[in-house]
Write an enzyme that holds these catalytic residues in place. Structure first.
Site, short mmCIF file in Angstrom:
data_model
loop_
_atom_site.label_atom_id
_atom_site.label_comp_id
_atom_site.label_asym_id
_atom_site.label_seq_id
_atom_site.Cartn_x
_atom_site.Cartn_y
_atom_site.Cartn_z
N CYS A 141 180.69 55.86 -10.19
CA CYS A 141 179.54 55.38 -9.00
C CYS A 141 178.36 55.81 -9.69
CB CYS A 141 179.99 56.10 -7.86
SG CYS A 141 178.52 55.85 -6.79
N CYS A 144 175.90 57.58 -7.15
CA CYS A 144 176.18 58.73 -6.98
C CYS A 144 175.92 59.77 -8.03
CB CYS A 144 177.73 58.87 -6.87
SG CYS A 144 178.61 57.55 -5.50
N ASP A 145 176.28 59.44 -9.14
CA ASP A 145 176.13 60.17 -10.33
C ASP A 145 174.94 60.21 -11.38
OD1 ASP A 145 178.33 61.61 -9.09
OD2 ASP A 145 179.67 60.15 -10.22
#
Ligand code: NAP
Length: 317
Positions: A141, A144-145
């Site tokens: 992701c 997300c990261d």
């Protein structure tokens, strides 16, 4: 079906942000929800490290801890959280039957909220899985990261729309993005492909596959091969992103509910309703586009509100 049949007003299947949010709303509305956690309690967020994009956590939060907090909040209002996974359903109604753990138990429910999520697909390399599990720089992701790799060099695998979207997201943050596409063409739409082609810091490597993610405790590089020439080289990256698709966890429901060609449940527009009365869906099981914790939580809320209205209309609540 087993003889041990219990009846509940509201059964929630799945324990990611969608399921727990549905539980918080359902419990506060006195629907006495029972939630089965499934095979991966906490869902996909238990595979990530820091979550920095969920509102309300100004300092960010560790993914597994966040899911413990979600569970605690659902339990504070007396959600009955249980371990167990759903192996079979019968949505003939009006009482919907759900079989848990291959027939160990059967529950009937006036309303069912499906929040079983989706699972990211992985390449299956030992080094990829090891570093993923230790939070060492392998992720599925970018939204997300990606932030943790600001100004650094990263690699991403995949040639679909998701890979293109994630590569362009990473391209805006990172110094350089290597995009490994296993064929000589993308699967993505022309528009998405153009988006990555136009970014100067994205290097598209056709015919390339990852052989090994290097590093003991954190990603230090990726060994790749050109599957046409068999030439190998090492990319000096600190982050390794895999974007080769997701699989929605919807197998037990496919006999009953309409799904698209990838297995995502099709719901009615602007609601969490499915085609079957009393069965609702939330989170990634019905969402292949946004797939964020916050959007899953939002649809969990919608599902509980729809379920409450349904129960009230039927005189069951
Ligand atoms: P996808 O369309 O199935 O694409 C998967 C990509 O990963 C393909 O390029 C595939 O290569 C590659 N791949 C699969 N297994 C691999 C492996 N073991 N090693 C290396 N590469 C591998 O998946 P997706 O991109 O997640 O998209 C899923 C669906 O969501 C699609 O319908 C997509 O259009 C939609 N979506 C839409 C948007 C949007 O409209 N904004 C955004 C994201 C997703 P091959 O082509 O060689 O099989």
């Amino acid at each position: 079906m087993s003889e041990d049949i219990e009846h509940v007003k509201c059964l929630i299947i799945g324990s990611g942000p969608a399921g727990y949010t549905a539980a918080i709303y359902a419990a506060r509305a006195d629907m006495q929800p029972v939630l089965y956690q499934g095979l991966q309690p906490g869902g996909q967020l238990t595979e990530t490290t820091d979550v920095d994009n969920y509102p309300g956590y100004p300092e960010g939060i560790n993914g597994p801890q966040m899911m413990i907090d979600f569970q605690k909040q659902a339990e504070r209002f007396d959600t009955d959280v249980r371990s167990g996974w759903i192996t079979e359903v019968d949505f003939t109604g009006p009482k919907h039957k759900v079989v848990i753990d291959d027939g160990q138990k059967t529950v009937t429910a006036d309303s069912v909220i499906i929040s079983t999520g989706a699972s990211a697909k992985w390449l299956g390399l030992e080094s990829e899985i090891r570093l993923r599990d230790m939070g060492g720089g392998v992720s599925a992701c970018a939204v997300c990261d990606g932030f943790f790799y600001k100004g650094q060099e990263v690699a991403i695998v995949g040639g679909g729309d998701t890979a293109c979207e994630e590569a362009s997201y990473l391209g805006k943050l990172c110094k350089k993005v290597y995009m490994l596409v296993r064929r000589d063409e993308f699967r993505a739409s022309a528009a998405m492909q153009k988006r990555v082609e136009e970014m100067e810091n994205i290097e598209i490597m056709y015919h390339h596959e990852a052989l090994e993610v290097l590093g003991e405790n954190a990603v230090e590089g990726v060994r790749v091969i050109n599957n046409k020439t068999k030439e190998e080289r090492t990319l000096n990256v600190t982050g390794f992103f895999v974007a080769i698709g997701h699989k929605p966890n919807t197998d037990p429901f496919k006999k009953w509910l309409k799904t698209d060609n990838q297995g995502y449940i099709i719901k009615k527009p602007d609601s969490a309703k499915t085609d079957i009365e009393g069965v609702f869906v939330s989170g990634d099981a019905a969402d292949k586009v946004y797939r964020q914790a916050v959007t899953a939580a939002g649809t969990g809320c919608m599902a509980a509100l729809d379920a409450e209205r349904y129960l009230a209309e039927k005189g069951l609540h």
